[in-house]
Design an enzyme around this catalytic site. Structure first.
Site, mmCIF file in Angstrom:
data_model
loop_
_atom_site.group_PDB
_atom_site.id
_atom_site.type_symbol
_atom_site.label_atom_id
_atom_site.label_comp_id
_atom_site.label_asym_id
_atom_site.label_seq_id
_atom_site.Cartn_x
_atom_site.Cartn_y
_atom_site.Cartn_z
ATOM 1 N N SER A 125 0.834 -1.203 0.000
ATOM 2 C CA SER A 125 0.000 0.000 0.000
ATOM 3 C C SER A 125 0.865 1.249 0.000
ATOM 4 C CB SER A 125 -0.866 -0.026 1.264
ATOM 5 O OG SER A 125 -1.446 1.235 1.486
ATOM 6 N N TYR A 150 -2.200 -1.299 10.834
ATOM 7 C CA TYR A 150 -2.394 -1.841 9.479
ATOM 8 C C TYR A 150 -1.197 -1.481 8.597
ATOM 9 C CZ TYR A 150 -3.832 -1.701 4.572
ATOM 10 O OH TYR A 150 -3.853 -1.838 3.204
ATOM 11 N N LYS A 154 2.043 -3.791 6.677
ATOM 12 C CA LYS A 154 2.508 -3.741 5.279
ATOM 13 C C LYS A 154 4.022 -3.520 5.235
ATOM 14 C CE LYS A 154 -1.436 -4.299 3.173
ATOM 15 N NZ LYS A 154 -1.741 -5.626 2.609
HETATM 16 P P1 NAD Z 1 -10.676 -7.548 0.782
HETATM 17 O O1 NAD Z 1 -10.915 -7.572 2.253
HETATM 18 O O2 NAD Z 1 -11.840 -7.384 -0.108
HETATM 19 O O3 NAD Z 1 -9.859 -8.854 0.349
HETATM 20 C C1 NAD Z 1 -8.984 -9.533 1.219
HETATM 21 C C2 NAD Z 1 -9.392 -10.996 1.186
HETATM 22 O O4 NAD Z 1 -8.496 -11.739 2.051
HETATM 23 C C3 NAD Z 1 -10.811 -11.234 1.707
HETATM 24 O O5 NAD Z 1 -11.500 -12.041 0.760
HETATM 25 C C4 NAD Z 1 -10.614 -11.974 3.018
HETATM 26 O O6 NAD Z 1 -11.663 -12.871 3.296
HETATM 27 C C5 NAD Z 1 -9.287 -12.668 2.780
HETATM 28 N N1 NAD Z 1 -8.526 -13.011 3.999
HETATM 29 C C6 NAD Z 1 -8.138 -12.190 4.998
HETATM 30 N N2 NAD Z 1 -7.468 -12.901 5.932
HETATM 31 C C7 NAD Z 1 -7.424 -14.186 5.504
HETATM 32 C C8 NAD Z 1 -6.895 -15.390 6.038
HETATM 33 N N3 NAD Z 1 -6.292 -15.427 7.220
HETATM 34 N N4 NAD Z 1 -7.036 -16.537 5.326
HETATM 35 C C9 NAD Z 1 -7.676 -16.519 4.121
HETATM 36 N N5 NAD Z 1 -8.207 -15.412 3.566
HETATM 37 C C10 NAD Z 1 -8.081 -14.265 4.265
HETATM 38 O O7 NAD Z 1 -9.600 -6.394 0.513
HETATM 39 P P2 NAD Z 1 -9.066 -5.812 -0.864
HETATM 40 O O8 NAD Z 1 -9.484 -4.400 -0.928
HETATM 41 O O9 NAD Z 1 -9.373 -6.738 -1.979
HETATM 42 O O10 NAD Z 1 -7.512 -5.809 -0.556
HETATM 43 C C11 NAD Z 1 -6.661 -6.869 -0.939
HETATM 44 C C12 NAD Z 1 -5.272 -6.582 -0.393
HETATM 45 O O11 NAD Z 1 -4.822 -5.322 -0.894
HETATM 46 C C13 NAD Z 1 -5.205 -6.482 1.124
HETATM 47 O O12 NAD Z 1 -4.009 -7.067 1.566
HETATM 48 C C14 NAD Z 1 -5.184 -4.991 1.375
HETATM 49 O O13 NAD Z 1 -4.533 -4.652 2.579
HETATM 50 C C15 NAD Z 1 -4.397 -4.494 0.173
HETATM 51 N N6 NAD Z 1 -4.681 -3.091 -0.138
HETATM 52 C C16 NAD Z 1 -5.973 -2.695 -0.361
HETATM 53 C C17 NAD Z 1 -6.250 -1.362 -0.626
HETATM 54 C C18 NAD Z 1 -7.664 -0.883 -0.854
HETATM 55 O O14 NAD Z 1 -7.893 0.320 -0.844
HETATM 56 N N7 NAD Z 1 -8.634 -1.771 -1.090
HETATM 57 C C19 NAD Z 1 -5.206 -0.437 -0.677
HETATM 58 C C20 NAD Z 1 -3.894 -0.880 -0.465
HETATM 59 C C21 NAD Z 1 -3.648 -2.222 -0.199
HETATM 60 C C1 UD1 Z 2 -7.055 4.401 3.726
HETATM 61 C C2 UD1 Z 2 -5.946 4.053 4.646
HETATM 62 C C3 UD1 Z 2 -4.856 3.326 3.901
HETATM 63 C C4 UD1 Z 2 -5.422 2.095 3.221
HETATM 64 C C5 UD1 Z 2 -6.593 2.498 2.343
HETATM 65 C C6 UD1 Z 2 -7.295 1.278 1.809
HETATM 66 C C7 UD1 Z 2 -5.937 5.749 6.411
HETATM 67 C C8 UD1 Z 2 -5.162 6.858 7.038
HETATM 68 N N1 UD1 Z 2 -5.423 5.232 5.291
HETATM 69 O O1 UD1 Z 2 -6.561 5.310 2.752
HETATM 70 O O2 UD1 Z 2 -3.844 2.932 4.791
HETATM 71 O O3 UD1 Z 2 -4.424 1.441 2.455
HETATM 72 O O4 UD1 Z 2 -7.548 3.253 3.098
HETATM 73 O O5 UD1 Z 2 -7.954 0.578 2.815
HETATM 74 O O6 UD1 Z 2 -6.976 5.350 6.886
HETATM 75 N N2 UD1 Z 2 -13.037 10.506 3.676
HETATM 76 C C9 UD1 Z 2 -14.067 11.351 4.054
HETATM 77 N N3 UD1 Z 2 -15.203 10.796 4.546
HETATM 78 C C10 UD1 Z 2 -15.385 9.451 4.689
HETATM 79 C C11 UD1 Z 2 -14.319 8.588 4.294
HETATM 80 C C12 UD1 Z 2 -13.161 9.154 3.806
HETATM 81 O O7 UD1 Z 2 -13.946 12.573 3.939
HETATM 82 O O8 UD1 Z 2 -16.432 9.013 5.170
HETATM 83 C C13 UD1 Z 2 -11.802 11.087 3.113
HETATM 84 C C14 UD1 Z 2 -10.554 10.767 3.926
HETATM 85 O O9 UD1 Z 2 -10.339 11.737 4.905
HETATM 86 C C15 UD1 Z 2 -9.483 10.791 2.811
HETATM 87 C C16 UD1 Z 2 -10.219 10.366 1.551
HETATM 88 O O10 UD1 Z 2 -11.608 10.532 1.824
HETATM 89 O O11 UD1 Z 2 -9.038 12.096 2.650
HETATM 90 C C17 UD1 Z 2 -9.965 8.925 1.183
HETATM 91 O O12 UD1 Z 2 -10.205 8.121 2.321
HETATM 92 P P1 UD1 Z 2 -10.137 6.520 2.274
HETATM 93 O O13 UD1 Z 2 -11.001 6.027 1.174
HETATM 94 O O14 UD1 Z 2 -10.424 6.019 3.645
HETATM 95 O O15 UD1 Z 2 -8.639 6.213 1.838
HETATM 96 P P2 UD1 Z 2 -7.253 6.663 2.498
HETATM 97 O O16 UD1 Z 2 -7.449 7.365 3.779
HETATM 98 O O17 UD1 Z 2 -6.477 7.355 1.459
#
Ligand code: NAD
Ligand code: UD1
Length: 339
Positions: A125, A150, A154
């Site tokens: 991330s 969290y 990472k």
């Molecule tokens: P998500 O929660 O939709 O997907 C994660 C999946 O992992 C889920 O299906 C969950 O059931 C599974 N999981 C968690 N722990 C497990 C375990 N112990 N055994 C088996 N399965 C398990 O999330 P996502 O948005 O698809 O994110 C995927 C990855 O990308 C995550 O590692 C997340 O931290 C990373 N990531 C996501 C974002 C975002 O904004 N969505 C941003 C940066 C990084």
């Molecule tokens: C967040 C996490 C980041 C993670 C990512 C995906 C934090 C500080 N960062 O990113 O580590 O990888 O989610 O899970 O939490 N916002 C509002 N109102 C809301 C929700 C969000 O104003 O109800 C704003 C937030 O202040 C931010 C922007 O929208 O400025 C995006 O927020 P969000 O979608 O939560 O993503 P990040 O904070 O960038």
């Protein structure tokens, strides 16, 4: 064709990546414990692609059970999506987050070692750039100080993967640092389906639009940004998924560790995003300004040059596509998969 194991592949990013891999001719195996997803997403991946996915319900922390997946399939590369990702929850339950996110990584690496699987792509991330680094972020910057457990998981998992590759020169590790994935597959059949009240901006906006939430609170409008609200690098989840297909090609041809930002390089503010959603879908979003959220940075966006130069990947979809596709998913699935 090669077989790719998607650990946590039933989730939001994993399901979209499964579609792109299947459509590129790869075989896909998914292992998931459905702690934040459900088997329905995988069924829909099969419907979209007309191809089948081998699905295992398994807790990836449990290396003994995970071994079945490796013994029953000839896996060429692993994509490690399996993790808990709710920032606020990680502050309240740090041990749960460290246990789940670190142990899934260690179990995967142990099984890979035992079965001679050398290639792994990791869902990292932008949060690892921490508080110190200036935007736009470039991959050679040092990892910074995270504001929550969290983020630290990472950072730690990146370190674990780097150390593992250092100790075994036949390994190939790709660390993908995602920016802010939003949107959904254009079919409207798969998308993000958060449990409970969404933490992230766009799922919240979509739930306001569909009537599940009354209004959006914008967290702070006194940041040092052009309109006072935070700016982020929002990326269409299908573009992100396509980045994984490029990373799979890369990881199978190269050795060592490589880091890539997956973002667009263009930041948008919260207000701009809300306005774009309203315009793309001809819908009003009720919102008010509230307090800043603890741990939020004013700006986070990528320099995405390296992924273009090395992987030949860049984003193709714009903000309108992201807003339209998100609404298409939410409108067709107002209660997510659980309808
Ligand atoms: P998500 O929660 O939709 O997907 C994660 C999946 O992992 C889920 O299906 C969950 O059931 C599974 N999981 C968690 N722990 C497990 C375990 N112990 N055994 C088996 N399965 C398990 O999330 P996502 O948005 O698809 O994110 C995927 C990855 O990308 C995550 O590692 C997340 O931290 C990373 N990531 C996501 C974002 C975002 O904004 N969505 C941003 C940066 C990084
Ligand atoms: C967040 C996490 C980041 C993670 C990512 C995906 C934090 C500080 N960062 O990113 O580590 O990888 O989610 O899970 O939490 N916002 C509002 N109102 C809301 C929700 C969000 O104003 O109800 C704003 C937030 O202040 C931010 C922007 O929208 O400025 C995006 O927020 P969000 O979608 O939560 O993503 P990040 O904070 O960038």
């Amino acid at each position: 064709m090669s077989t790719i194991l998607l650990a946590g592949g039933a989730g939001y990013i994993g399901s979209h990546t499964a579609v792109e891999l299947l459509e590129s001719g790869y075989d896909v195996v998914i292992a998931d414990n459905f702690s934040n997803s459900c088997p329905e997403s995988v069924k829909r991946v099969e419907q979209i692609t007309g191809k089948s996915v081998k699905l295992y319900e398994v807790d990836i922390k449990d290396a003994a059970k995970l071994e079945n997946v490796f013994s029953e399939n000839s896996i060429d590369a692993v994509i490690h999506f399996a993790g808990l990702k709710a920032v606020g929850e990680s502050v309240e339950k740090p041990v749960l987050y460290y246990r789940n996110n670190i142990d899934t990584t260690l179990s995967l690496l142990e099984c890979m070692n035992k079965y001679g699987v050398k290639n792994i792509i990791f869902s990292s991330s932008a949060t690892v750039y921490g508080e110190e680094n200036p935007v736009p972020y470039t991959e050679e910057m040092k990892r910074g100080t995270c504001t929550n457990p969290y983020g630290w998981t990472k950072v730690m998992m990146e370190q674990i993967l780097e150390d593992t590759a250092k100790a075994d020169s036949s390994m190939s590790v790709v660390l993908l640092r995602y920016f802010n994935p939003i949107g959904a597959h254009e079919s409207g059949m798969i998308g993000e389906d958060p449990q409970g009240i969404p933490n992230n901006l766009m799922p919240y906006v979509a739930q306001v639009a569909v009537g599940r939430r009354d209004h959006l609170t914008i967290f702070g409008n006194d940041y040092p940004t052009p309109d006072g609200t935070c700016r982020r690098d929002y990326i269409h989840v299908v573009d992100l998924a396509k980045g994984h297909v490029k990373a799979v090609e890369y990881v199978m041809k190269n050795k060592g560790v490589e880091v890539f930002n997956l973002g667009t390089g263009t930041p948008y503010s919260v207000t701009e995003i809300v306005t774009a959603f309203e315009k793309a879908n001809d819908i009003k979003i009720k919102y008010e300004y509230g307090q800043r959220r603890a741990g939020d940075l004013p700006e986070s966006y990528a320099n995405a040059d390296k992924a273009l130069k090395v992987l030949g990947w860049k984003t193709e979809k714009n903000l309108e596509d992201m807003c339209r596709d998100l609404w298409n998913w939410q409108r067709n699935n107002p209660q997510g998969y659980n309808k």
